[in-house]
Design a protein around this motif. Structure first.
Motif, PDB file in Angstrom:
ATOM      1  N   PHE A 239       0.820  -1.211   0.000  1.00 42.18           N
ATOM      2  CA  PHE A 239       0.000   0.000   0.000  1.00 42.18           C
ATOM      3  C   PHE A 239       0.854   1.261   0.000  1.00 42.18           C
ATOM      4  N   THR A 240       2.027   1.206   0.638  1.00 41.35           N
ATOM      5  CA  THR A 240       2.919   2.366   0.633  1.00 41.35           C
ATOM      6  C   THR A 240       3.273   2.779  -0.792  1.00 41.35           C
ATOM      7  N   TYR A 241       3.330   1.798  -1.694  1.00 41.84           N
ATOM      8  CA  TYR A 241       3.772   2.063  -3.076  1.00 41.84           C
ATOM      9  C   TYR A 241       2.651   1.831  -4.086  1.00 41.84           C
ATOM     10  N   ILE A 242       1.397   1.914  -3.619  1.00 41.86           N
ATOM     11  CA  ILE A 242       0.275   1.631  -4.519  1.00 41.86           C
ATOM     12  C   ILE A 242       0.166   2.703  -5.611  1.00 41.86           C
ATOM     13  N   THR A 243       0.503   3.953  -5.296  1.00 40.95           N
ATOM     14  CA  THR A 243       0.402   5.013  -6.305  1.00 40.95           C
ATOM     15  C   THR A 243       1.357   4.786  -7.479  1.00 40.95           C
ATOM     16  N   PRO A 244       2.653   4.538  -7.225  1.00 41.39           N
ATOM     17  CA  PRO A 244       3.520   4.259  -8.385  1.00 41.39           C
ATOM     18  C   PRO A 244       3.144   2.979  -9.127  1.00 41.39           C
ATOM     19  N   GLU A 254      -3.692  10.533 -12.616  1.00 44.47           N
ATOM     20  CA  GLU A 254      -3.719  10.955 -11.210  1.00 44.47           C
ATOM     21  C   GLU A 254      -5.144  10.970 -10.666  1.00 44.47           C
ATOM     22  N   GLY A 255      -6.080  11.465 -11.479  1.00 49.03           N
ATOM     23  CA  GLY A 255      -7.478  11.490 -11.045  1.00 49.03           C
ATOM     24  C   GLY A 255      -8.034  10.103 -10.829  1.00 49.03           C
ATOM     25  N   ALA A 256      -7.701   9.186 -11.731  1.00 48.72           N
ATOM     26  CA  ALA A 256      -8.190   7.805 -11.603  1.00 48.72           C
ATOM     27  C   ALA A 256      -7.578   7.128 -10.380  1.00 48.72           C
ATOM     28  N   ILE A 257      -6.321   7.440 -10.086  1.00 51.07           N
ATOM     29  CA  ILE A 257      -5.676   6.852  -8.905  1.00 51.07           C
ATOM     30  C   ILE A 257      -6.389   7.300  -7.636  1.00 51.07           C
ATOM     31  N   SER A 258      -6.799   8.552  -7.582  1.00 51.88           N
ATOM     32  CA  SER A 258      -7.545   9.046  -6.417  1.00 51.88           C
ATOM     33  C   SER A 258      -8.838   8.265  -6.233  1.00 51.88           C
ATOM     34  N   VAL A 259      -9.502   7.962  -7.339  1.00 49.64           N
ATOM     35  CA  VAL A 259     -10.742   7.184  -7.272  1.00 49.64           C
ATOM     36  C   VAL A 259     -10.461   5.772  -6.768  1.00 49.64           C
ATOM     37  N   VAL A 260      -9.382   5.171  -7.257  1.00 49.24           N
ATOM     38  CA  VAL A 260      -9.030   3.815  -6.823  1.00 49.24           C
ATOM     39  C   VAL A 260      -8.698   3.794  -5.331  1.00 49.24           C
ATOM     40  N   LEU A 261      -8.002   4.810  -4.849  1.00 44.93           N
ATOM     41  CA  LEU A 261      -7.702   4.892  -3.418  1.00 44.93           C
ATOM     42  C   LEU A 261      -8.981   5.042  -2.598  1.00 44.93           C
ATOM     43  N   VAL A 315      -8.188  -4.220  -5.781  1.00 39.88           N
ATOM     44  CA  VAL A 315      -7.911  -3.224  -4.745  1.00 39.88           C
ATOM     45  C   VAL A 315      -9.067  -3.162  -3.746  1.00 39.88           C
ATOM     46  N   PHE A 316     -10.293  -3.264  -4.228  1.00 39.74           N
ATOM     47  CA  PHE A 316     -11.456  -3.253  -3.331  1.00 39.74           C
ATOM     48  C   PHE A 316     -11.416  -4.449  -2.382  1.00 39.74           C
ATOM     49  N   VAL A 317     -11.166  -5.642  -2.931  1.00 33.57           N
ATOM     50  CA  VAL A 317     -11.094  -6.851  -2.103  1.00 33.57           C
ATOM     51  C   VAL A 317      -9.919  -6.756  -1.132  1.00 33.57           C
ATOM     52  N   TRP A 318      -8.809  -6.246  -1.599  1.00 25.33           N
ATOM     53  CA  TRP A 318      -7.624  -6.053  -0.773  1.00 25.33           C
ATOM     54  C   TRP A 318      -7.946  -5.145   0.422  1.00 25.33           C
ATOM     55  N   GLY A 319      -8.623  -4.021   0.155  1.00 25.20           N
ATOM     56  CA  GLY A 319      -9.004  -3.112   1.243  1.00 25.20           C
ATOM     57  C   GLY A 319      -9.909  -3.789   2.258  1.00 25.20           C
ATOM     58  N   MET A 320     -10.882  -4.568   1.769  1.00 27.18           N
ATOM     59  CA  MET A 320     -11.772  -5.301   2.679  1.00 27.18           C
ATOM     60  C   MET A 320     -10.986  -6.247   3.567  1.00 27.18           C
ATOM     61  N   ALA A 321     -10.112  -7.035   2.953  1.00 29.04           N
ATOM     62  CA  ALA A 321      -9.348  -8.034   3.700  1.00 29.04           C
ATOM     63  C   ALA A 321      -8.396  -7.377   4.699  1.00 29.04           C
ATOM     64  N   SER A 369      15.766  -3.661  -5.553  1.00 29.62           N
ATOM     65  CA  SER A 369      16.416  -4.899  -5.994  1.00 29.62           C
ATOM     66  C   SER A 369      16.185  -5.112  -7.492  1.00 29.62           C
ATOM     67  N   THR A 370      16.699  -6.221  -8.000  1.00 31.27           N
ATOM     68  CA  THR A 370      16.497  -6.545  -9.416  1.00 31.27           C
ATOM     69  C   THR A 370      15.043  -6.914  -9.706  1.00 31.27           C
ATOM     70  N   LEU A 371      14.280  -7.246  -8.676  1.00 33.09           N
ATOM     71  CA  LEU A 371      12.869  -7.625  -8.868  1.00 33.09           C
ATOM     72  C   LEU A 371      12.033  -6.412  -9.271  1.00 33.09           C
ATOM     73  N   GLY A 372      12.285  -5.278  -8.630  1.00 31.73           N
ATOM     74  CA  GLY A 372      11.630  -4.038  -9.003  1.00 31.73           C
ATOM     75  C   GLY A 372      10.190  -3.912  -8.526  1.00 31.73           C
ATOM     76  N   LEU A 373       9.544  -2.845  -8.979  1.00 33.41           N
ATOM     77  CA  LEU A 373       8.187  -2.492  -8.555  1.00 33.41           C
ATOM     78  C   LEU A 373       7.156  -3.598  -8.778  1.00 33.41           C
ATOM     79  N   PRO A 374       7.177  -4.341  -9.896  1.00 34.65           N
ATOM     80  CA  PRO A 374       6.137  -5.372 -10.110  1.00 34.65           C
ATOM     81  C   PRO A 374       6.125  -6.472  -9.048  1.00 34.65           C
ATOM     82  N   ALA A 375       7.245  -6.668  -8.339  1.00 36.16           N
ATOM     83  CA  ALA A 375       7.320  -7.758  -7.353  1.00 36.16           C
ATOM     84  C   ALA A 375       6.828  -7.339  -5.977  1.00 36.16           C
ATOM     85  N   VAL A 376       6.512  -6.072  -5.789  1.00 40.17           N
ATOM     86  CA  VAL A 376       6.110  -5.598  -4.464  1.00 40.17           C
ATOM     87  C   VAL A 376       4.862  -6.313  -3.937  1.00 40.17           C
ATOM     88  N   PRO A 377       3.783  -6.481  -4.734  1.00 44.04           N
ATOM     89  CA  PRO A 377       2.622  -7.200  -4.206  1.00 44.04           C
ATOM     90  C   PRO A 377       2.929  -8.633  -3.778  1.00 44.04           C
TER      91      PRO A 377
END
Length: 417
Positions: A239-244, A254-261, A315-321, A369-377
């Motif tokens: 969640f700390t890096y959900i925006t990037p 940016e507007g769509a990201i606000s809606v997703v949050l 993201v909705f299910v994630w927030g619920m959980a 790391s070499t894994l990068g942003l896609p590996a964060v979740p």
């Protein structure tokens, strides 16, 4: 002059009517909303603060880190020192302390004074949360303790959805000091509400301090705190890096990201209320189910983040959980706390903050790391799986102790738990 103990010798929680009980719980939720909003304020105001005070952005970011450390380390110490004071008087005193910290922030001429104000508020934060969770449990109708705690906890989800964004907007439009002033004024209004609506309660910590420390240092209690660290930590890895992630992988504006949050926040509110309701019926299945759904949803997010519609649903299910496990974790901690209820609850708040900091750190390591942003979740999911393993271990120890107790009562010999 009468002492605080003399002023509030009577526990009046049993005299509460239904409406007064509900109003008191809502007032506690308002306090949690205010405290949660204050904690998050600098996150949206780092640029104006750094520009006005004359510090770098990373230095301004210490306003967040310093606050978290104040909660983690200061809260438990203050809880021990105030454990024998009447609860309502202590709650009001801590709100005043929180207001003092907020007021200092609103008028701070230098960075040093600003961070002092943040730390003062942080010291009140941890103990206030602890008292409010225990108070919500105490004044709840029998069998509704989980729902009551969840209702109070919903103040935090509303702070994430509404409080922090609104504070950032006010700060950007009218200067960063205004949101701190508004929070201070709201704190005063909450103080008046607490004084009127929350019943007088004597100290709940009758056990000696040494006994309380012995309770919270037991391996089984520490294990429950670690469940909180890894449960909260798993969420904040991602969640700390959900925006990037949403910007660079999902390719949202940016507007769509606000809606997703906002959708995440709505999911978190629903999850919080459901988690509280189900905890009153089946605590451990609710906790295991919430953690499992959290791990799965974050793992799926690494896949669904490449598709806009799928990402939004995930993201909705994630927030619920993520927020469905908060009340079960709180109740689990209180179950293990014995006579150290408020100290235990304060320590649990510290564990949440430690999990937040640890999660953000782990996420940063993955990105670098070499894994990068896609590996964060995926990393977030694995941290939550560790929390599930700790929960299973805790339940196993409970059953082992219960088995030992049965063997001991039956006179069948000694059993080492």
């Amino acid at each position: 002059m009468m002492s605080m103990r003399t002023m509030e010798p009577i526990d009046s929680t049993n005299e509460l009517g239904g409406r007064r009980r509900t109003a008191a719980i809502l007032m506690l939720a308002l306090c949690v909303f205010i405290i949660g909003t204050a904690e998050l304020l600098p996150m949206g105001l780092l640029l104006p603060i750094s520009g006005d005070i004359g510090v770098t952005i990373p230095t301004a970011g210490m306003l967040v880190t310093g606050y978290a450390l104040g909660v983690v380390f200061g809260g438990p110490v203050l809880s021990i020192l105030t454990g024998r004071l009447p609860r309502k008087a202590l709650m009001c005193s801590l709100i005043v302390l929180f207001m003092v910290g907020g007021g200092i922030c609103a008028v701070a001429p230098t960075y040093a004074i600003l961070i002092i104000g943040r730390i003062i508020s942080a010291l009140a934060h941890g103990v206030l949360f602890g008292i409010m969770v225990v108070t919500a449990k105490t004044i709840a109708p029998p069998g509704k303790e989980g729902a009551s705690i969840a209702m109070v906890g919903s103040g935090l989800t509303i702070a994430v959805i509404l409080g922090a964004p609104l504070g950032a907007f006010l700060g950007q439009q009218f200067g960063w000091r205004l949101p701190f002033l508004v929070v201070t004024l709201l704190s005063f209004a909450a103080l008046l509400g607490i004084m009127k609506l929350v019943p007088s309660m004597p100290s709940t910590e009758s056990a000696p301090i040494k006994g309380q420390l012995r309770t919270v240092s037991r391996p089984q209690f520490i294990l429950v705190l670690l469940m909180t660290v890894f449960g909260a930590g798993g969420t904040f890895v991602a969640f700390t890096y959900i925006t990037p992630i949403l910007e660079r992988i999902t390719l949202l504006s940016e507007g769509a990201i606000s809606v997703v949050l906002l959708i995440f926040g709505i999911g978190s509110m629903i999850g919080n209320l459901l988690g509280g309701k189900w905890s009153d019926r089946r605590l451990l299945p609710t906790l295991f189910g919430g953690m499992a759904l959290l791990a799965v949803s974050m793992a799926f997010f690494s896949i669904t983040s490449h598709n806009k519609a799928a990402a939004i649903v995930t993201v909705f299910v994630w927030g619920m959980a993520a927020y469905s496990i908060i009340t079960p974790l709180n109740i689990r901690v209180l179950q293990k706390a014995g006579h150290a209820q408020e100290l235990a609850s304060t320590l649990n708040i510290s564990a949440f903050n430690l999990g937040n900091a640890l999660g953000a750190y782990i996420g940063g390591l993955v990105i670098d790391s070499t894994l990068g942003l896609p590996a964060v979740p995926w990393a977030a999911s694995l941290v939550t799986v560790a929390g599930i393993a700790l929960t299973a271990w805790s339940v196993h120890l409970d059953r082992r102790v219960a088995g030992c107790t049965e063997i001991g009562s039956a006179g069948m010999g000694r059993c080492e738990a």
